[in-house]
Write a protein that holds these residues in place. Structure first.
Motif, PDB file in Angstrom:
ATOM      1  N   HIS A  34       0.731  -1.311  -0.128  1.00 44.93           N
ATOM      2  CA  HIS A  34       0.062  -0.117  -0.067  1.00 44.93           C
ATOM      3  C   HIS A  34       0.794   1.367  -0.012  1.00 44.93           C
ATOM      4  CE1 HIS A  34      -3.208   2.699   1.138  1.00 44.93           C
ATOM      5  NE2 HIS A  34      -2.709   3.081   1.892  1.00 44.93           N
ATOM      6  N   PHE A  35       1.870   1.459   0.955  1.00 44.87           N
ATOM      7  CA  PHE A  35       2.702   2.592   1.095  1.00 44.87           C
ATOM      8  C   PHE A  35       3.587   2.719  -0.326  1.00 44.87           C
ATOM      9  CE2 PHE A  35       1.405   2.460   5.399  1.00 44.87           C
ATOM     10  CZ  PHE A  35       0.953   3.590   5.559  1.00 44.87           C
ATOM     11  N   ARG A  36       4.103   1.270  -0.738  1.00 42.07           N
ATOM     12  CA  ARG A  36       5.021   1.568  -1.968  1.00 42.07           C
ATOM     13  C   ARG A  36       4.173   2.078  -2.998  1.00 42.07           C
ATOM     14  NH1 ARG A  36       7.429  -3.224  -0.247  1.00 42.07           N
ATOM     15  NH2 ARG A  36       5.613  -4.518  -1.276  1.00 42.07           N
ATOM     16  N   ALA A  37       2.708   1.679  -3.223  1.00 39.13           N
ATOM     17  CA  ALA A  37       1.854   2.201  -4.471  1.00 39.13           C
ATOM     18  C   ALA A  37       1.568   3.658  -4.235  1.00 39.13           C
ATOM     19  CB  ALA A  37       0.445   1.513  -4.399  1.00 39.13           C
ATOM     20  N   MET A  38       1.277   4.099  -3.047  1.00 43.52           N
ATOM     21  CA  MET A  38       1.153   5.556  -2.866  1.00 43.52           C
ATOM     22  C   MET A  38       2.498   6.508  -3.158  1.00 43.52           C
ATOM     23  SD  MET A  38      -1.118   5.671   0.553  1.00 43.52           S
ATOM     24  CE  MET A  38      -1.053   7.484   0.813  1.00 43.52           C
ATOM     25  N   SER A  39       3.551   5.787  -2.752  1.00 41.95           N
ATOM     26  CA  SER A  39       5.095   6.448  -2.874  1.00 41.95           C
ATOM     27  C   SER A  39       5.188   6.535  -4.269  1.00 41.95           C
ATOM     28  CB  SER A  39       6.024   5.519  -2.519  1.00 41.95           C
ATOM     29  OG  SER A  39       5.972   5.821  -0.972  1.00 41.95           O
ATOM     30  N   ALA A  40       4.925   5.449  -5.120  1.00 43.33           N
ATOM     31  CA  ALA A  40       5.073   5.450  -6.601  1.00 43.33           C
ATOM     32  C   ALA A  40       4.311   6.795  -7.350  1.00 43.33           C
ATOM     33  CB  ALA A  40       4.706   4.066  -6.951  1.00 43.33           C
ATOM     34  N   PHE A  41       3.094   6.578  -6.715  1.00 42.68           N
ATOM     35  CA  PHE A  41       2.146   7.503  -7.371  1.00 42.68           C
ATOM     36  C   PHE A  41       2.728   9.034  -6.970  1.00 42.68           C
ATOM     37  CE2 PHE A  41      -1.628  10.365  -6.551  1.00 42.68           C
ATOM     38  CZ  PHE A  41      -2.082  10.377  -7.771  1.00 42.68           C
ATOM     39  N   TYR A  42       2.901   9.410  -5.945  1.00 44.74           N
ATOM     40  CA  TYR A  42       3.556  10.753  -5.786  1.00 44.74           C
ATOM     41  C   TYR A  42       4.941  10.835  -6.309  1.00 44.74           C
ATOM     42  CZ  TYR A  42      -0.094  11.671  -2.030  1.00 44.74           C
ATOM     43  OH  TYR A  42      -0.966  12.017  -1.374  1.00 44.74           O
ATOM     44  N   ALA A  43       5.545   9.965  -6.656  1.00 44.58           N
ATOM     45  CA  ALA A  43       6.969   9.962  -7.237  1.00 44.58           C
ATOM     46  C   ALA A  43       6.802  10.204  -8.826  1.00 44.58           C
ATOM     47  CB  ALA A  43       7.888   8.762  -7.197  1.00 44.58           C
ATOM     48  N   ASP A  44       5.739   9.675  -9.203  1.00 38.12           N
ATOM     49  CA  ASP A  44       5.334  10.132 -10.910  1.00 38.12           C
ATOM     50  C   ASP A  44       4.898  11.178 -10.923  1.00 38.12           C
ATOM     51  OD1 ASP A  44       5.676   7.242 -11.430  1.00 38.12           O
ATOM     52  OD2 ASP A  44       3.832   6.588 -11.713  1.00 38.12           O
ATOM     53  N   LEU A  45       4.114  11.939 -10.066  1.00 38.33           N
ATOM     54  CA  LEU A  45       3.720  13.202 -10.211  1.00 38.33           C
ATOM     55  C   LEU A  45       4.567  14.117  -9.909  1.00 38.33           C
ATOM     56  CD1 LEU A  45       0.306  13.166  -8.082  1.00 38.33           C
ATOM     57  CD2 LEU A  45       0.556  12.839 -10.666  1.00 38.33           C
ATOM     58  N   ALA A  46       5.780  13.712  -8.980  1.00 31.40           N
ATOM     59  CA  ALA A  46       6.853  14.941  -8.979  1.00 31.40           C
ATOM     60  C   ALA A  46       7.646  14.837 -10.062  1.00 31.40           C
ATOM     61  CB  ALA A  46       7.805  14.148  -7.674  1.00 31.40           C
ATOM     62  N   ASP A  47       8.037  13.484 -10.564  1.00 32.93           N
ATOM     63  CA  ASP A  47       8.538  13.478 -11.932  1.00 32.93           C
ATOM     64  C   ASP A  47       7.821  14.149 -13.172  1.00 32.93           C
ATOM     65  OD1 ASP A  47      10.565  11.965 -10.629  1.00 32.93           O
ATOM     66  OD2 ASP A  47       9.827   9.875 -11.652  1.00 32.93           O
ATOM     67  N   SER A  48       6.582  14.342 -13.193  1.00 29.90           N
ATOM     68  CA  SER A  48       5.919  15.024 -14.396  1.00 29.90           C
ATOM     69  C   SER A  48       5.529  16.526 -13.918  1.00 29.90           C
ATOM     70  CB  SER A  48       4.385  14.375 -14.389  1.00 29.90           C
ATOM     71  OG  SER A  48       3.589  14.770 -13.383  1.00 29.90           O
ATOM     72  N   GLY A  49       6.218  17.013 -12.738  1.00 34.95           N
ATOM     73  CA  GLY A  49       5.883  18.511 -12.369  1.00 34.95           C
ATOM     74  C   GLY A  49       4.733  18.847 -11.639  1.00 34.95           C
ATOM     75  N   GLU A  50       3.733  17.839 -11.562  1.00 34.87           N
ATOM     76  CA  GLU A  50       2.179  17.644 -11.198  1.00 34.87           C
ATOM     77  C   GLU A  50       2.056  17.922  -9.885  1.00 34.87           C
ATOM     78  OE1 GLU A  50      -0.249  16.271 -14.919  1.00 34.87           O
ATOM     79  OE2 GLU A  50       0.966  14.767 -14.084  1.00 34.87           O
ATOM     80  N   MET A  51       3.164  17.343  -9.230  1.00 28.90           N
ATOM     81  CA  MET A  51       3.010  17.543  -7.549  1.00 28.90           C
ATOM     82  C   MET A  51       3.388  18.527  -6.960  1.00 28.90           C
ATOM     83  SD  MET A  51       1.965  15.250  -5.573  1.00 28.90           S
ATOM     84  CE  MET A  51       1.831  15.268  -3.638  1.00 28.90           C
ATOM     85  N   VAL A  52       2.163  19.241  -6.119  1.00 29.85           N
ATOM     86  CA  VAL A  52       2.454  20.560  -5.458  1.00 29.85           C
ATOM     87  C   VAL A  52       2.986  20.236  -3.894  1.00 29.85           C
ATOM     88  CG1 VAL A  52       1.586  22.502  -4.445  1.00 29.85           C
ATOM     89  CG2 VAL A  52       1.077  21.780  -6.774  1.00 29.85           C
ATOM     90  N   THR A  53       1.978  19.335  -3.260  1.00 27.35           N
ATOM     91  CA  THR A  53       2.174  18.867  -1.904  1.00 27.35           C
ATOM     92  C   THR A  53       1.288  17.611  -1.737  1.00 27.35           C
ATOM     93  OG1 THR A  53       2.972  19.287   0.399  1.00 27.35           O
ATOM     94  CG2 THR A  53       0.898  20.576  -0.595  1.00 27.35           C
ATOM     95  N   GLY A  54       1.464  17.020  -0.791  1.00 23.46           N
ATOM     96  CA  GLY A  54       0.623  15.807  -0.031  1.00 23.46           C
ATOM     97  C   GLY A  54       1.059  15.217   1.112  1.00 23.46           C
TER      98      GLY A  54
END
Length: 129
Positions: A34-54
């Protein structure tokens, strides 16, 4: 366009993961995945520049409400009056379109195994950011 993705869950969700006062119902492997999947989701958003915070939020037993009465702050324990469902975490994304925000919210809902709320972020003038 900025959107907030809010994750809601039953208060027993912290117990499910072994983070609350009750007994964990997920195995260590399920929690780790569960935590791996969440971390991967946030990493993908960081890589695409779409992550602000979470952030995920602590067990609701650590929450308090704050209000002003007679000009003074008054606090009370708990997030809300007798609520079973509570805000469990949030992420703020900055995306090119509403469709992209919906796509990401749907992906995250699948990861957290519950519904999420998607809401545009407003600036100080009442306009969507």
């Amino acid at each position: 366009m900025k959107y907030m993705i809010m994750t809601f869950g039953d208060v027993s969700a912290w117990d499910t993961l072994g983070l609350g006062a009750g007994e964990a119902t997920w195995s260590e492997e399920e929690v780790a995945e569960h935590f791996r999947a969440m971390s991967a989701f946030y990493a993908d958003l960081a890589d695409s520049g779409e992550m602000v915070t979470g952030y995920g939020l602590a067990d609701p037993s650590h929450a308090m409400t704050v209000e002003i009465r007679d000009g003074r702050p008054v606090t009370s324990d708990g997030p809300y009056a007798e609520a079973k469902e509570v805000l469990a975490g949030f992420g703020v994304i900055d995306v090119a379109s509403h469709d992209r925000a919906v796509e990401l919210a749907a992906r995250f809902a699948g990861i957290v195994r519950t519904r999420v709320e998607l809401r545009p972020v407003m600036d100080g003038s009442g306009q969507e950011m």
